[in-house]
Write a protein that holds these residues in place. Structure first.
Motif, PDB file in Angstrom:
ATOM      1  N   VAL A  24       0.859  -1.174   0.000  1.00  0.00           N
ATOM      2  CA  VAL A  24       0.000   0.000   0.000  1.00  0.00           C
ATOM      3  C   VAL A  24       0.900   1.230   0.000  1.00  0.00           C
ATOM      4  N   ILE A  25       0.712   2.055  -1.011  1.00  0.00           N
ATOM      5  CA  ILE A  25       1.481   3.288  -1.123  1.00  0.00           C
ATOM      6  C   ILE A  25       0.489   4.428  -0.960  1.00  0.00           C
ATOM      7  N   GLY A  26       0.531   5.085   0.162  1.00  0.00           N
ATOM      8  CA  GLY A  26      -0.399   6.176   0.439  1.00  0.00           C
ATOM      9  C   GLY A  26       0.308   7.505   0.331  1.00  0.00           C
ATOM     10  N   THR A  27       0.384   8.026  -0.876  1.00  0.00           N
ATOM     11  CA  THR A  27       1.093   9.282  -1.072  1.00  0.00           C
ATOM     12  C   THR A  27       0.492  10.073  -2.212  1.00  0.00           C
ATOM     13  N   GLY A  28       0.611  11.354  -2.131  1.00  0.00           N
ATOM     14  CA  GLY A  28       0.220  12.217  -3.220  1.00  0.00           C
ATOM     15  C   GLY A  28       1.424  12.684  -4.013  1.00  0.00           C
ATOM     16  N   TYR A  29       2.600  12.171  -3.656  1.00  0.00           N
ATOM     17  CA  TYR A  29       3.842  12.571  -4.314  1.00  0.00           C
ATOM     18  C   TYR A  29       3.865  12.035  -5.738  1.00  0.00           C
ATOM     19  N   LEU A  30       3.916  12.919  -6.711  1.00  0.00           N
ATOM     20  CA  LEU A  30       3.844  12.512  -8.110  1.00  0.00           C
ATOM     21  C   LEU A  30       5.052  11.707  -8.563  1.00  0.00           C
ATOM     22  N   GLY A  31       6.197  11.870  -7.917  1.00  0.00           N
ATOM     23  CA  GLY A  31       7.378  11.108  -8.278  1.00  0.00           C
ATOM     24  C   GLY A  31       7.278   9.646  -7.902  1.00  0.00           C
ATOM     25  N   ALA A  32       6.264   9.287  -7.140  1.00  0.00           N
ATOM     26  CA  ALA A  32       6.101   7.901  -6.693  1.00  0.00           C
ATOM     27  C   ALA A  32       5.782   6.956  -7.835  1.00  0.00           C
ATOM     28  N   THR A  33       5.285   7.441  -8.956  1.00  0.00           N
ATOM     29  CA  THR A  33       4.902   6.560 -10.056  1.00  0.00           C
ATOM     30  C   THR A  33       6.067   5.694 -10.515  1.00  0.00           C
ATOM     31  N   HIS A  34       7.221   6.298 -10.731  1.00  0.00           N
ATOM     32  CA  HIS A  34       8.388   5.545 -11.193  1.00  0.00           C
ATOM     33  C   HIS A  34       9.159   4.920 -10.036  1.00  0.00           C
ATOM     34  N   ALA A  35       9.293   5.621  -8.926  1.00  0.00           N
ATOM     35  CA  ALA A  35      10.049   5.106  -7.787  1.00  0.00           C
ATOM     36  C   ALA A  35       9.419   3.839  -7.237  1.00  0.00           C
ATOM     37  N   ALA A  36       8.120   3.854  -7.038  1.00  0.00           N
ATOM     38  CA  ALA A  36       7.431   2.704  -6.449  1.00  0.00           C
ATOM     39  C   ALA A  36       7.397   1.513  -7.391  1.00  0.00           C
ATOM     40  N   ARG A  37       7.518   1.743  -8.679  1.00  0.00           N
ATOM     41  CA  ARG A  37       7.491   0.651  -9.668  1.00  0.00           C
ATOM     42  C   ARG A  37       8.589  -0.360  -9.381  1.00  0.00           C
ATOM     43  N   SER A  38       9.725   0.077  -8.905  1.00  0.00           N
ATOM     44  CA  SER A  38      10.830  -0.837  -8.633  1.00  0.00           C
ATOM     45  C   SER A  38      10.644  -1.615  -7.331  1.00  0.00           C
ATOM     46  N   TRP A  39       9.657  -1.264  -6.537  1.00  0.00           N
ATOM     47  CA  TRP A  39       9.437  -1.917  -5.238  1.00  0.00           C
ATOM     48  C   TRP A  39       8.498  -3.110  -5.320  1.00  0.00           C
ATOM     49  N   VAL A  40       7.768  -3.273  -6.417  1.00  0.00           N
ATOM     50  CA  VAL A  40       6.715  -4.284  -6.481  1.00  0.00           C
ATOM     51  C   VAL A  40       6.967  -5.288  -7.605  1.00  0.00           C
ATOM     52  N   CYS A  41       6.411  -6.484  -7.432  1.00  0.00           N
ATOM     53  CA  CYS A  41       6.537  -7.527  -8.454  1.00  0.00           C
ATOM     54  C   CYS A  41       5.503  -7.344  -9.559  1.00  0.00           C
ATOM     55  N   ARG A  42       4.287  -7.000  -9.170  1.00  0.00           N
ATOM     56  CA  ARG A  42       3.191  -6.801 -10.115  1.00  0.00           C
ATOM     57  C   ARG A  42       2.675  -5.382  -9.945  1.00  0.00           C
ATOM     58  N   PRO A  43       3.023  -4.497 -10.839  1.00  0.00           N
ATOM     59  CA  PRO A  43       2.663  -3.088 -10.680  1.00  0.00           C
ATOM     60  C   PRO A  43       1.185  -2.819 -10.984  1.00  0.00           C
ATOM     61  N   ARG A  44       0.371  -2.885  -9.953  1.00  0.00           N
ATOM     62  CA  ARG A  44      -1.059  -2.626 -10.077  1.00  0.00           C
ATOM     63  C   ARG A  44      -1.440  -1.596  -9.036  1.00  0.00           C
ATOM     64  N   ILE A  45      -2.276  -0.654  -9.430  1.00  0.00           N
ATOM     65  CA  ILE A  45      -2.696   0.373  -8.492  1.00  0.00           C
ATOM     66  C   ILE A  45      -4.190   0.588  -8.601  1.00  0.00           C
TER      67      ILE A  45
END
Length: 57
Positions: free
Chosen positions: A5-26
């Motif tokens: 669960v990524i609870g942020t309004g930070y727009l840079g999270a789109t690319h940064a968080a992609r590397s943290w997950v196996c299946r990129p679904r939001i």
């Protein structure tokens, strides 16, 4: 099953968080995220109250 669960309004999270997950679904539960920005960053995007995107083909 794994869930991140990524609870942020930070727009840079789109690319940064992609590397943290196996299946990129939001799932946008508040309807505030930009679907084009998230899908361009490689995420499968769904939002409550919005129809699913048309299948490509």
């Amino acid at each position: 099953m794994r869930l991140s669960v990524i609870g942020t309004g930070y727009l840079g999270a789109t690319h940064a968080a992609r590397s943290w997950v196996c299946r990129p679904r939001i799932v946008d539960g508040r309807g505030v995220l930009d679907p084009d920005r998230w899908t361009a960053a490689g995420w499968q995007f769904r939002a409550l109250g919005r129809s699913a995107p048309a299948a490509e083909g």
